[in-house]
Write a protein that holds these residues in place. Structure first.
Motif, short mmCIF file in Angstrom:
data_model
loop_
_atom_site.label_atom_id
_atom_site.label_comp_id
_atom_site.label_asym_id
_atom_site.label_seq_id
_atom_site.Cartn_x
_atom_site.Cartn_y
_atom_site.Cartn_z
N VAL A 126 0.44 -1.23 -0.09
CA VAL A 126 -0.04 -0.50 0.35
C VAL A 126 0.56 1.36 -0.26
O VAL A 126 1.95 1.52 1.46
CB VAL A 126 -0.86 -0.40 1.23
CG1 VAL A 126 -1.63 1.46 1.55
CG2 VAL A 126 -1.94 -0.70 0.59
N VAL A 131 2.37 -3.83 4.41
CA VAL A 131 1.76 -4.31 4.67
C VAL A 131 0.96 -5.84 5.48
O VAL A 131 1.12 -7.09 4.06
CB VAL A 131 -0.01 -4.17 4.27
CG1 VAL A 131 -0.92 -3.69 6.24
CG2 VAL A 131 0.16 -2.59 3.74
N SER A 133 -0.84 -8.85 7.73
CA SER A 133 -2.09 -9.35 8.88
C SER A 133 -1.21 -10.61 9.49
O SER A 133 0.04 -11.17 9.68
CB SER A 133 -3.04 -9.83 7.98
OG SER A 133 -2.78 -10.91 6.98
N LEU A 139 -3.13 -4.16 11.25
CA LEU A 139 -2.24 -4.76 10.33
C LEU A 139 -0.60 -3.32 10.86
O LEU A 139 -1.21 -2.46 11.11
CB LEU A 139 -2.83 -4.15 9.08
CG LEU A 139 -4.41 -4.51 8.58
CD1 LEU A 139 -4.41 -4.14 7.35
CD2 LEU A 139 -4.38 -6.13 8.07
N PHE A 141 1.97 -1.94 9.25
CA PHE A 141 3.22 -1.50 7.76
C PHE A 141 4.30 -1.52 7.75
O PHE A 141 5.62 -0.83 9.34
CB PHE A 141 2.00 0.46 7.91
CG PHE A 141 0.76 0.07 7.36
CD1 PHE A 141 0.63 0.34 6.19
CD2 PHE A 141 0.06 -0.06 8.44
CE1 PHE A 141 -0.52 0.42 5.97
CE2 PHE A 141 -0.73 -0.03 8.25
CZ PHE A 141 -0.98 0.60 6.43
N THR A 170 -4.79 -5.50 -2.33
CA THR A 170 -4.17 -3.59 -2.44
C THR A 170 -5.32 -3.34 -3.78
O THR A 170 -5.02 -3.84 -5.02
CB THR A 170 -3.48 -3.55 -2.23
OG1 THR A 170 -2.76 -3.21 -0.95
CG2 THR A 170 -3.74 -1.61 -2.78
N GLN A 174 -7.61 0.42 -1.13
CA GLN A 174 -8.43 -0.80 -0.38
C GLN A 174 -7.90 -2.01 -0.13
O GLN A 174 -7.21 -2.45 -0.85
CB GLN A 174 -9.39 -0.37 -0.33
CG GLN A 174 -9.93 1.04 -0.51
CD GLN A 174 -12.06 0.96 -0.39
OE1 GLN A 174 -12.62 -0.11 -0.89
NE2 GLN A 174 -12.51 1.22 -0.61
N VAL A 175 -7.79 -2.55 1.07
CA VAL A 175 -6.58 -3.19 1.24
C VAL A 175 -7.90 -4.14 1.23
O VAL A 175 -9.16 -4.02 2.63
CB VAL A 175 -6.01 -3.89 3.00
CG1 VAL A 175 -4.94 -5.14 3.01
CG2 VAL A 175 -4.98 -2.75 2.86
N ASP A 189 -10.49 0.60 4.27
CA ASP A 189 -9.97 2.32 4.63
C ASP A 189 -8.40 1.86 5.57
O ASP A 189 -8.64 1.55 6.50
CB ASP A 189 -10.10 3.32 4.94
CG ASP A 189 -9.39 4.01 4.98
OD1 ASP A 189 -8.78 4.00 4.99
OD2 ASP A 189 -10.40 5.42 5.54
N PRO A 190 -7.41 1.94 4.45
CA PRO A 190 -5.91 1.73 5.50
C PRO A 190 -5.57 2.47 6.16
O PRO A 190 -4.56 3.13 6.98
CB PRO A 190 -4.80 1.57 3.76
CG PRO A 190 -4.81 2.18 3.20
CD PRO A 190 -6.74 1.97 3.17
N GLY A 193 -8.18 1.70 9.18
CA GLY A 193 -8.77 0.67 9.91
C GLY A 193 -9.98 0.42 9.93
O GLY A 193 -10.34 -0.70 9.88
#
Length: 248
Positions: A126, A131, A133, A139, A141, A170, A174-175, A189-190, A193
């Motif tokens: 992103v 990013v 998980s 999340l 970065f 991505t 958006q993720v 929404d990165p 969140g």
């Protein structure tokens, strides 16, 4: 009472969440022995990472046949998880070993390994950041060059933290994340969140003809040039091109 009421009014309300279904556009064969952990599209091919000790690999796949055109196997003590492209590299993470790998996207040769803290589930890029998980609602970065952590964001659905975020992709900033052991994809929404959309794929597993406990939805790939969205699951014999439908 007044202070409490003021505090409640001051808190921003959770954003509205769009809910979408899907329609199948096209189907393609997928290796039913693949425990799909990561998926992305790049320059005409799918790239897939699979899991399990002794069976983890990263592969370039032919879309029409599902066959591996090239692959790189992980060491037997690594449980492969998500992958993403960064420049001329594929960056991948492993489940509990704290080990990440970098491969050349040209020939899938291993370039180097690196370390990070915590578990690795899914990864995506992103705006220049990698990013990650890790099974928690956060999340994380990272700088993809150094793997120095830059920031974290808590993913929330209607104001409540949501965990078990798995494979990431991505799309248009958006993720998108598979929620493990469910038939749902969330769009995040990165920056905040916040989950902004929920995609219900609850009938797709039955269409794939799978029923095992481990045979869950997992794998999202986006062909940005062709505007095609692909999804699959662990041990699924089918890869689907889908389109969102009935969003409300």
């Amino acid at each position: 009472m007044f202070v409490l009421a003021f505090a409640l009014l001051a808190e921003p309300a959770p954003p509205p969440i769009e809910r979408c279904g899907y329609r199948i556009v096209e189907t393609f064969p997928h290796d039913a022995t693949s425990f799909t952990q990561g998926l992305f599209w790049d320059e005409g091919h799918l790239y897939e990472a699979t899991g399990h000790y002794g069976r983890s690999r990263v592969a370039r796949l032919d879309l029409e046949t599902g066959k591996a055109l090239a692959q790189s196997k992980l060491p037997a003590d690594q449980f492969g998880e998500g992958i993403t492209r960064w420049g001329d590299q594929i960056i991948g993470v492993t489940w509990q070993g704290g080990v990440g790998n970098r491969w050349s996207i040209k020939d899938l040769k291993l370039l180097e390994t690196f370390q990070y803290e915590g578990e690795g589930w899914g990864v995506t890029m992103v705006e220049g950041s990698l990013v990650l998980s890790d099974g928690t609602p956060e999340l994380r970065f990272f700088d993809p060059a150094t793997m120095a952590e830059q920031r974290r964001v808590t993913v929330r659905f209607a104001g409540r933290p949501i965990a078990m975020l798995n494979e990431l992709e991505t799309i248009d900033g958006q993720v998108w994340a598979n929620v493990w052991m469910t038939d749902f994809i969330v769009r995040i929404d990165p920056a905040t969140g916040n989950v902004v959309s929920l995609i219900d794929l609850s009938t797709l597993k039955a269409d794939a003809g799978v029923s095992g406990t481990d045979s869950v939805l997992n794998g999202i790939a986006w062909d940005a040039e062709g505007k095609r969205l692909f999804v699959t699951g662990k041990y699924w014999p089918t890869l689907y091109e889908i389109a969102l439908a009935d969003c409300r």
